[in-house]
Design an enzyme around this catalytic site. Structure first.
Site, short mmCIF file in Angstrom:
data_model
loop_
_atom_site.label_atom_id
_atom_site.label_comp_id
_atom_site.label_asym_id
_atom_site.label_seq_id
_atom_site.Cartn_x
_atom_site.Cartn_y
_atom_site.Cartn_z
N ASN A 52 5.79 9.61 0.03
CA ASN A 52 6.48 8.45 -0.52
C ASN A 52 5.45 7.34 -0.58
OD1 ASN A 52 7.92 6.13 -1.06
ND2 ASN A 52 9.56 6.56 0.38
N ALA A 78 5.60 4.34 -1.14
CA ALA A 78 6.05 3.06 -0.59
C ALA A 78 5.96 3.03 0.94
CB ALA A 78 7.49 2.78 -1.02
N CYS A 79 5.66 4.16 1.56
CA CYS A 79 5.61 4.27 3.02
C CYS A 79 4.17 4.16 3.51
CB CYS A 79 6.20 5.62 3.44
SG CYS A 79 5.99 6.03 5.18
N GLY A 80 3.92 3.22 4.40
CA GLY A 80 2.58 3.02 4.93
C GLY A 80 2.04 4.23 5.67
#
Length: 123
Positions: free
Chosen positions: A8, A10-12
């Site tokens: 994903n 958007a996930c760090g």
């Protein structure tokens, strides 16, 4: 060896795991599982390679986990995988799969368990 990353962007943590894999000189197959959800058959392959329980694939925060009753300890692995297939947001990213093993890599250091060569090139 094939390395697949269920990612994903958007996930760090997911971005960090991808960077660690790339820094080790490995070109993974990157699957943005929210745009291209894994099929139930693909989830079966993933589950067969897991080095942790299938339940560890489930993400609780920010998902319909509770509403779907997934906290029920009597649910089978198949039922959990069915829920992920229908609601890919439930996949606890990032998940790394090799030809021999698979596991969610949260925290990112758990990547070392299935790709120990990554440790050599990361700080």
């Amino acid at each position: 060896m094939t390395v697949t990353l269920y990612h994903n962007p958007a996930c760090g943590t997911s971005r960090n795991v991808l960077a660690m894999i790339l820094a080790a000189g490995i070109e993974p197959v990157v699957v943005n599982y929210l745009k291209t959800p894994p099929t139930r058959a693909e989830l079966d392959v993933l589950a067969a390679r897991l080095v942790v329980p299938v339940r560890d694939l489930l993400r609780v925060r920010g998902t319909p986990y509770a509403e779907l009753g997934l906290d029920d300890p009597t649910l089978t692995d198949g039922q959990l995988l069915d829920a992920i297939a229908v609601n890919p947001i439930l996949l606890n990213r990032p998940v790394v799969m090799t030809d021999q093993a698979a596991r969610p890599c949260r925290p990112k250091e758990t990547l070392y368990e299935i790709l120990p060569q990554v440790r050599i090139v990361t700080p």
